[in-house]
Scaffold this motif. Sequence first.
Motif, mmCIF file in Angstrom:
data_model
loop_
_atom_site.group_PDB
_atom_site.id
_atom_site.type_symbol
_atom_site.label_atom_id
_atom_site.label_comp_id
_atom_site.label_asym_id
_atom_site.label_seq_id
_atom_site.Cartn_x
_atom_site.Cartn_y
_atom_site.Cartn_z
ATOM 1 N N GLU A 33 0.835 -1.196 0.000
ATOM 2 C CA GLU A 33 0.000 0.000 0.000
ATOM 3 C C GLU A 33 0.876 1.255 0.000
ATOM 4 O O GLU A 33 1.883 1.315 0.706
ATOM 5 N N ASN A 34 0.480 2.221 -0.801
ATOM 6 C CA ASN A 34 1.163 3.508 -0.873
ATOM 7 C C ASN A 34 0.376 4.516 -0.040
ATOM 8 O O ASN A 34 -0.703 4.948 -0.432
ATOM 9 N N LYS A 35 0.931 4.876 1.117
ATOM 10 C CA LYS A 35 0.264 5.814 2.017
ATOM 11 C C LYS A 35 1.060 7.116 2.122
ATOM 12 O O LYS A 35 1.228 7.690 3.203
ATOM 13 N N GLY A 36 1.561 7.574 0.983
ATOM 14 C CA GLY A 36 2.273 8.840 0.954
ATOM 15 C C GLY A 36 1.322 9.996 0.717
ATOM 16 O O GLY A 36 0.426 9.904 -0.134
ATOM 17 N N VAL A 37 1.495 11.075 1.463
ATOM 18 C CA VAL A 37 0.671 12.281 1.306
ATOM 19 C C VAL A 37 1.597 13.487 1.182
ATOM 20 O O VAL A 37 2.447 13.720 2.046
ATOM 21 N N ALA A 38 1.428 14.246 0.119
ATOM 22 C CA ALA A 38 2.289 15.396 -0.139
ATOM 23 C C ALA A 38 2.215 16.405 1.002
ATOM 24 O O ALA A 38 1.138 16.666 1.544
ATOM 25 N N GLY A 39 3.372 16.967 1.350
ATOM 26 C CA GLY A 39 3.434 18.004 2.369
ATOM 27 C C GLY A 39 3.489 17.503 3.794
ATOM 28 O O GLY A 39 3.597 18.300 4.734
ATOM 29 N N ASN A 40 3.438 16.186 3.989
ATOM 30 C CA ASN A 40 3.382 15.653 5.352
ATOM 31 C C ASN A 40 4.716 15.751 6.085
ATOM 32 O O ASN A 40 5.782 15.519 5.509
ATOM 33 N N CYS A 213 3.899 1.583 2.723
ATOM 34 C CA CYS A 213 4.895 2.630 2.501
ATOM 35 C C CYS A 213 4.282 3.937 2.993
ATOM 36 O O CYS A 213 3.301 4.422 2.426
ATOM 37 N N PHE A 214 4.853 4.487 4.045
ATOM 38 C CA PHE A 214 4.256 5.590 4.801
ATOM 39 C C PHE A 214 5.181 6.803 4.726
ATOM 40 O O PHE A 214 6.376 6.703 5.026
ATOM 41 N N GLY A 215 4.645 7.942 4.290
ATOM 42 C CA GLY A 215 5.518 9.101 4.186
ATOM 43 C C GLY A 215 4.856 10.292 3.527
ATOM 44 O O GLY A 215 3.634 10.458 3.564
ATOM 45 N N ASP A 216 5.686 11.113 2.883
ATOM 46 C CA ASP A 216 5.234 12.355 2.268
ATOM 47 C C ASP A 216 5.164 12.214 0.747
ATOM 48 O O ASP A 216 4.903 11.130 0.225
ATOM 49 N N SER A 217 5.433 13.303 0.025
ATOM 50 C CA SER A 217 5.314 13.277 -1.435
ATOM 51 C C SER A 217 6.364 12.381 -2.089
ATOM 52 O O SER A 217 6.160 11.907 -3.211
ATOM 53 N N LEU A 218 7.482 12.133 -1.412
ATOM 54 C CA LEU A 218 8.502 11.253 -1.981
ATOM 55 C C LEU A 218 8.068 9.801 -1.931
ATOM 56 O O LEU A 218 8.552 8.969 -2.703
ATOM 57 N N THR A 219 7.158 9.477 -1.028
ATOM 58 C CA THR A 219 6.532 8.150 -1.010
ATOM 59 C C THR A 219 5.364 8.118 -1.985
ATOM 60 O O THR A 219 5.205 7.150 -2.743
ATOM 61 N N LYS A 220 4.563 9.157 -1.966
ATOM 62 C CA LYS A 220 3.432 9.237 -2.908
ATOM 63 C C LYS A 220 3.907 9.139 -4.348
ATOM 64 O O LYS A 220 3.279 8.493 -5.185
ATOM 65 N N GLY A 221 5.063 9.777 -4.630
ATOM 66 C CA GLY A 221 5.587 9.775 -5.993
ATOM 67 C C GLY A 221 5.189 11.008 -6.774
ATOM 68 O O GLY A 221 4.972 10.941 -7.994
ATOM 69 N N SER A 222 5.102 12.130 -6.088
ATOM 70 C CA SER A 222 4.713 13.376 -6.755
ATOM 71 C C SER A 222 5.645 13.680 -7.925
ATOM 72 O O SER A 222 6.861 13.538 -7.825
ATOM 73 N N GLY A 223 5.025 14.074 -9.031
ATOM 74 C CA GLY A 223 5.786 14.394 -10.234
ATOM 75 C C GLY A 223 5.913 13.247 -11.205
ATOM 76 O O GLY A 223 6.337 13.429 -12.347
ATOM 77 N N ALA A 224 5.541 12.026 -10.763
ATOM 78 C CA ALA A 224 5.611 10.848 -11.633
ATOM 79 C C ALA A 224 4.201 10.292 -11.853
ATOM 80 O O ALA A 224 3.270 10.615 -11.096
ATOM 81 N N ASN A 234 6.372 5.447 -8.927
ATOM 82 C CA ASN A 234 6.877 5.863 -7.624
ATOM 83 C C ASN A 234 7.645 4.700 -6.997
ATOM 84 O O ASN A 234 7.595 3.578 -7.492
ATOM 85 N N TYR A 235 8.336 4.962 -5.876
ATOM 86 C CA TYR A 235 9.155 3.880 -5.311
ATOM 87 C C TYR A 235 8.339 2.693 -4.810
ATOM 88 O O TYR A 235 8.767 1.539 -4.980
ATOM 89 N N PRO A 236 7.133 2.884 -4.185
ATOM 90 C CA PRO A 236 6.369 1.693 -3.787
ATOM 91 C C PRO A 236 5.991 0.807 -4.981
ATOM 92 O O PRO A 236 6.003 -0.420 -4.871
ATOM 93 N N SER A 237 5.667 1.434 -6.111
ATOM 94 C CA SER A 237 5.303 0.656 -7.303
ATOM 95 C C SER A 237 6.489 -0.139 -7.835
ATOM 96 O O SER A 237 6.370 -1.328 -8.159
ATOM 97 N N PHE A 238 7.644 0.511 -7.942
ATOM 98 C CA PHE A 238 8.842 -0.192 -8.414
ATOM 99 C C PHE A 238 9.212 -1.327 -7.455
ATOM 100 O O PHE A 238 9.542 -2.436 -7.885
ATOM 101 N N LEU A 239 9.151 -1.068 -6.159
ATOM 102 C CA LEU A 239 9.497 -2.087 -5.175
ATOM 103 C C LEU A 239 8.523 -3.257 -5.231
ATOM 104 O O LEU A 239 8.932 -4.426 -5.140
ATOM 105 N N TYR A 240 7.256 -2.970 -5.388
ATOM 106 C CA TYR A 240 6.233 -4.019 -5.485
ATOM 107 C C TYR A 240 6.543 -4.962 -6.639
ATOM 108 O O TYR A 240 6.511 -6.195 -6.485
ATOM 109 N N ARG A 241 6.873 -4.398 -7.798
ATOM 110 C CA ARG A 241 7.178 -5.229 -8.963
ATOM 111 C C ARG A 241 8.461 -6.030 -8.748
ATOM 112 O O ARG A 241 8.554 -7.194 -9.167
ATOM 113 N N MET A 242 9.446 -5.412 -8.119
ATOM 114 C CA MET A 242 10.704 -6.131 -7.851
ATOM 115 C C MET A 242 10.468 -7.326 -6.933
ATOM 116 O O MET A 242 11.009 -8.414 -7.162
#
Length: 246
Positions: A33-40, A213-224, A234-242
């Motif tokens: 699960e991707n639980k990233g929220v921008a600005g957090n 995956c818990f965090g801010d916009s770098l977890t959410k994958g802002s910009g991608a 985003n990194y959770p998606s790449f990690l999930y596939r790996m």
Amino acid sequence: MNKSFYLVLALIICFSACKTAAVKKEKYTLKMENKGVAGNSTANLFHRLNKDVLVEKPDLVILMVGTNDMLNSSKFIPYENYYSNLSNIVKDIKNNDAQVLLMSPPRVDSLYLFKRHDQAMFTDTPNVKLQKVTQIMRAVSEENKTLFVDNYSVFKAKGLPQHNQDNYIRNLKNSNKEDGVHLKPIGYKLIAENVFDYLKTNNLLDKYNHIICFGDSLTKGSGASGAGTITGENYPSFLYRMLLRN
């Protein structure tokens, strides 16, 4: 009994062992699960920890936070407050029978950051602040017996960022954006590779079946593409596939 009999018997045993291993591998399931929220910041994560993480009952929480605490001038907190907030988050997760993988944020391009945040408000340079975040994370990890991945040092070893030259961090040349903080897909993939390599090195690839995956916009994958999902860049998606390909 002749040697042929023992050879056949050995082959049967070997085949059976391989088949059993394959069956066990096929039964491995993973919920990510991707639980990233921008600005957090750490305060924001602590506020939503129960509803976004604890009630979901994960067995591993990958936690990357600190960029907003240190670089977002509207959310600045002292290092000791960051340490306290992070420690409380980690303890609450571990008290709910989940392991934590703490992960330091990558370095940033200060030239772009200072276009959005007043440089005069920084007593330490942005990357010095992130380096101290990394040190605090390492200390919290050791105190609470968590896992730890040092993205800061990996990005530094690659000479990142390089203002308007690299393809890892969003800049005017590669994205037409004066960003300096958020990443291109190759940057998010690098973070995923760091986590995957750590899990592989420590024989943990198949240990966890429910990862948040818990965090801010770098977890959410802002910009991608696919920000906030596990089907994007985003990194959770790449990690999930790996992990599924492993």
